[in-house]
Every structure is written in C-alpha cells, then in structure tokens.
Design a protein around this motif. Structure first.
Motif, PDB file in Angstrom:
ATOM      1  N   GLU A 146       0.925  -1.324   0.078  1.00 39.63           N
ATOM      2  CA  GLU A 146       0.011   0.091  -0.052  1.00 39.63           C
ATOM      3  C   GLU A 146       0.971   1.145  -0.043  1.00 39.63           C
ATOM      4  O   GLU A 146       0.599   2.193  -0.788  1.00 39.63           O
ATOM      5  CB  GLU A 146      -1.033   0.120   1.196  1.00 39.63           C
ATOM      6  CG  GLU A 146      -1.798  -0.967   1.245  1.00 39.63           C
ATOM      7  CD  GLU A 146      -2.685  -1.269   2.589  1.00 39.63           C
ATOM      8  OE1 GLU A 146      -3.393  -2.213   2.465  1.00 39.63           O
ATOM      9  OE2 GLU A 146      -2.084  -1.049   3.544  1.00 39.63           O
ATOM     10  N   HIS A 147       1.875   1.223   0.815  1.00 38.11           N
ATOM     11  CA  HIS A 147       2.701   2.236   1.048  1.00 38.11           C
ATOM     12  C   HIS A 147       3.501   2.717  -0.315  1.00 38.11           C
ATOM     13  O   HIS A 147       3.479   3.830  -0.975  1.00 38.11           O
ATOM     14  CB  HIS A 147       3.921   1.836   2.052  1.00 38.11           C
ATOM     15  CG  HIS A 147       4.792   3.259   2.530  1.00 38.11           C
ATOM     16  ND1 HIS A 147       4.606   3.960   3.361  1.00 38.11           N
ATOM     17  CD2 HIS A 147       5.911   3.633   1.653  1.00 38.11           C
ATOM     18  CE1 HIS A 147       5.641   5.162   3.331  1.00 38.11           C
ATOM     19  NE2 HIS A 147       6.563   4.564   2.451  1.00 38.11           N
ATOM     20  N   GLU A 148       3.916   1.467  -1.007  1.00 38.54           N
ATOM     21  CA  GLU A 148       4.687   1.662  -2.211  1.00 38.54           C
ATOM     22  C   GLU A 148       3.831   2.227  -3.512  1.00 38.54           C
ATOM     23  O   GLU A 148       3.979   2.883  -4.380  1.00 38.54           O
ATOM     24  CB  GLU A 148       5.380   0.369  -2.662  1.00 38.54           C
ATOM     25  CG  GLU A 148       6.479  -0.009  -1.755  1.00 38.54           C
ATOM     26  CD  GLU A 148       7.538   1.120  -1.429  1.00 38.54           C
ATOM     27  OE1 GLU A 148       7.913   1.843  -2.102  1.00 38.54           O
ATOM     28  OE2 GLU A 148       7.816   1.112  -0.153  1.00 38.54           O
ATOM     29  N   LEU A 150       1.416   4.389  -3.059  1.00 36.75           N
ATOM     30  CA  LEU A 150       1.110   5.595  -2.988  1.00 36.75           C
ATOM     31  C   LEU A 150       2.504   6.347  -3.676  1.00 36.75           C
ATOM     32  O   LEU A 150       2.501   7.176  -4.262  1.00 36.75           O
ATOM     33  CB  LEU A 150       1.029   6.156  -1.498  1.00 36.75           C
ATOM     34  CG  LEU A 150      -0.439   5.554  -1.121  1.00 36.75           C
ATOM     35  CD1 LEU A 150      -0.600   5.845   0.282  1.00 36.75           C
ATOM     36  CD2 LEU A 150      -1.472   6.421  -1.890  1.00 36.75           C
ATOM     37  N   HIS A 151       3.583   5.770  -3.432  1.00 36.82           N
ATOM     38  CA  HIS A 151       4.870   6.320  -4.014  1.00 36.82           C
ATOM     39  C   HIS A 151       4.693   6.202  -5.423  1.00 36.82           C
ATOM     40  O   HIS A 151       4.921   7.249  -6.164  1.00 36.82           O
ATOM     41  CB  HIS A 151       6.046   5.518  -3.543  1.00 36.82           C
ATOM     42  CG  HIS A 151       6.661   6.118  -2.353  1.00 36.82           C
ATOM     43  ND1 HIS A 151       6.988   7.137  -2.106  1.00 36.82           N
ATOM     44  CD2 HIS A 151       7.113   5.233  -1.171  1.00 36.82           C
ATOM     45  CE1 HIS A 151       7.584   7.444  -0.881  1.00 36.82           C
ATOM     46  NE2 HIS A 151       7.574   5.967  -0.468  1.00 36.82           N
ATOM     47  N   LEU A 152       4.037   5.117  -6.099  1.00 36.66           N
ATOM     48  CA  LEU A 152       3.830   5.049  -7.359  1.00 36.66           C
ATOM     49  C   LEU A 152       2.943   6.160  -8.027  1.00 36.66           C
ATOM     50  O   LEU A 152       3.003   6.666  -8.908  1.00 36.66           O
ATOM     51  CB  LEU A 152       3.515   3.748  -7.809  1.00 36.66           C
ATOM     52  CG  LEU A 152       3.249   3.616  -9.120  1.00 36.66           C
ATOM     53  CD1 LEU A 152       4.736   3.437 -10.129  1.00 36.66           C
ATOM     54  CD2 LEU A 152       2.632   2.074  -9.530  1.00 36.66           C
ATOM     55  N   ASN A 162       7.314  11.748  -1.529  1.00 39.52           N
ATOM     56  CA  ASN A 162       8.074  11.820  -0.228  1.00 39.52           C
ATOM     57  C   ASN A 162       6.993  11.487   0.502  1.00 39.52           C
ATOM     58  O   ASN A 162       5.800  12.027   0.833  1.00 39.52           O
ATOM     59  CB  ASN A 162       8.466  13.433  -0.304  1.00 39.52           C
ATOM     60  CG  ASN A 162       8.958  13.515   1.073  1.00 39.52           C
ATOM     61  OD1 ASN A 162       9.218  12.684   2.001  1.00 39.52           O
ATOM     62  ND2 ASN A 162       9.001  14.720   1.473  1.00 39.52           N
ATOM     63  N   CYS A 163       7.342  10.240   1.341  1.00 39.35           N
ATOM     64  CA  CYS A 163       6.471   9.603   2.301  1.00 39.35           C
ATOM     65  C   CYS A 163       6.501  10.452   3.553  1.00 39.35           C
ATOM     66  O   CYS A 163       5.796  10.230   4.532  1.00 39.35           O
ATOM     67  CB  CYS A 163       6.686   8.231   2.497  1.00 39.35           C
ATOM     68  SG  CYS A 163       8.367   7.485   2.969  1.00 39.35           S
ATOM     69  N   ASN A 164       7.508  11.445   3.904  1.00 43.03           N
ATOM     70  CA  ASN A 164       7.292  12.420   4.881  1.00 43.03           C
ATOM     71  C   ASN A 164       6.645  13.700   4.591  1.00 43.03           C
ATOM     72  O   ASN A 164       6.474  14.376   5.537  1.00 43.03           O
ATOM     73  CB  ASN A 164       8.690  12.723   5.367  1.00 43.03           C
ATOM     74  CG  ASN A 164       9.665  11.426   5.976  1.00 43.03           C
ATOM     75  OD1 ASN A 164       9.217  10.589   6.649  1.00 43.03           O
ATOM     76  ND2 ASN A 164      10.757  11.244   5.179  1.00 43.03           N
TER      77      ASN A 164
HETATM   78 ZN   LIG Z   1       8.339   5.645   1.688  1.00 42.57          ZN
END
Ligand SMILES: [Zn+2]
Length: 255
Positions: A146-148, A150-152, A162-164
């Motif tokens: 799921e996290h990746e 959202l990066h995509l 940027n996940c921060n």
């Molecule tokens: Zn990340």
C-alpha cells in the motif's frame, strides 16, 4: 483522461476507517486464495507473481484499477516487480527510471524486501507497519505494498514522491488507514540482538580455518563485520590495527 480520474479519486474519495479495513480484509482473503505460494498468512515463500497479484487486486479495490492503467499508459509496459534479499532496513522501494534517449519513457518498479518480512515473524508475533499492527507476513506485506503504491501514484501524477510529506501522509491515512510512514519490522541487527543476544560493540569468538578467533562486532547487516586485532591489519581510528572478517551471524558466540 486516466491521470485526471486518478487525481480526483486520490484527492477526494472518502471512506470510513471501517470500510477501509473491510476492503483490506477482502484483499487479504483474495490473495490467500489465489496465490500459488501463500498457503497461509505466514507464508514461507513469495514470488514476483504474488506481488503482481497483490498490486492488481489492491488497485482494483482502492483505485478502481486506475493506478495500473496510468502506469502502463505512461511507460507503455507493465509495472515491474522485484524481490530483494539485500535490502534489510527498508520494507520496499518504488523507482522511476528514464534513460537519456530522446523520447524515452519512464520505467517503474516496485521492490519488496524479503528479509524484514520473513525475519520479523520468525522472532516476533506482531509488528507495526505504517502505524498499523500486523499479525502475520501477509498483513505486513499488504501495508508495505500500500505504501509503495502511493509512492507510485505520486511519481506518476507529480513526478516526485515523499512519504514524509503531508500530502503522502494524508493519502496514506485516507486510503489505507496508515498513521505512520515507517515500519517497525526487524533488521538483521534487531534479529541478532533478540535471537543471539549480540550487538555491535560486543566481543565475540568464532572459528576460522581451525582456530578460534576473538574480535569485536563493528557492524551487523546480513553478516557481522568483526574486527580482530592484527599487527598486520589496517589502522583504525583508535590507533590499533585490525583485520576485518565478514562472519555469518550463526557462527558467532558471545565471549
Ligand atoms: Zn516511503
């Protein structure tokens, strides 16, 4: 246009946390039923095809399949998946690459690190990923995917991710109920400490070529870097000379 539809969806779709959890459970059960490798949520093996399956069903359920479509439209090839045995501290990674040829299209790849996933549940029964408590490998893998994803999505829509950043955190909470951008899966260093009781700085002994050697652990990755006092070795910042050994963790004993 696909990118406009995905932008609208990602910015505006509202679901309750309860609905989100129900969808995640549906995906979990679907993947368990359809993967060749996942005989149980604590699966013992994993392939690229499993990553593809998980991506596809998550995309369908959460983004109406738009993420995969936009990716194929942008790079004119399917998204690539990769498993890494070498990545030990991050759970996953999403990359966009474009070579210098004029008109070259970007290529996208999602990599999932296998050792945090496998090692963690060999040692512990729960782990937090994205701030969500996971009870098994499949739940942890889902949170990482799921996290990746959202990066995509950010890479495709904004060419940067940027996940921060507050936008990412907002998406992660809105679409997947994540409350953090990190994971608490175990690194080889954590596993060494928990399972073998050894940490960097510890004095250890190990056998090499028929003799037993004493040294100090300098670093722990897949193996431990052990420094052994040696007049012919390299000079280190403490003024002494050492030889460096890369030793499999299970060959070390505490002194
Ligand atoms: Zn990340």
């Amino acid at each position: 246009m696909i990118s406009k539809s995905l932008t609208d969806l990602i910015n505006h779709r509202q679901r309750s946390l309860q609905q989100t959890r129900r969808i995640q459970r549906t995906i979990y059960e679907f993947v368990l039923r359809h993967s060749d490798n996942f005989n149980s949520p604590q699966f013992k093996s994993i392939s690229n095809a499993d990553l593809g399956l998980l991506f596809q069903i998550t995309d369908e359920q959460v983004f109406d399949g738009l993420l995969g479509q936009l990716c194929e439209q942008s790079s004119r090839r399917p998204l690539a998946f990769r498993l890494s045995t070498r990545m030990t501290s991050c759970g996953g990674m999403t990359t966009m690459q474009r070579d210098n040829r004029p008109g070259a299209l970007p290529e996208f790849e999602i990599t999932i690190a296998t050792s945090p996933l496998f090692d963690t549940f060999n040692v512990d029964s729960v782990a937090k990923v994205g701030g969500v408590t996971c009870h098994d490998r499949l739940q942890a893998l889902q949170r990482i995917m799921e996290h990746e994803m959202l990066h995509l999505a950010e890479l495709l829509l904004f060419s940067d991710s940027n996940c921060n950043g507050s936008q990412f955190k907002n998406y992660a909470r809105r679409h997947f109920g994540h409350t953090e951008s990190n994971h608490r899966l175990l690194t080889p260093r954590d596993v060494a400490r928990k399972k073998l009781g050894i940490s960097p700085g510890d004095t250890v002994v190990f056998d090499i070529g028929g003799r037993t050697v004493t040294g100090v652990i300098n670093r722990i990755t897949k193996r431990a870097t052990v420094l052994v006092a040696d007049a012919k070795g390299t000079k280190y910042s403490d003024g002494k000379r050492y030889s460096k050994f890369y030793v499999p963790l299970n060959m070390l004993r505490r002194k």
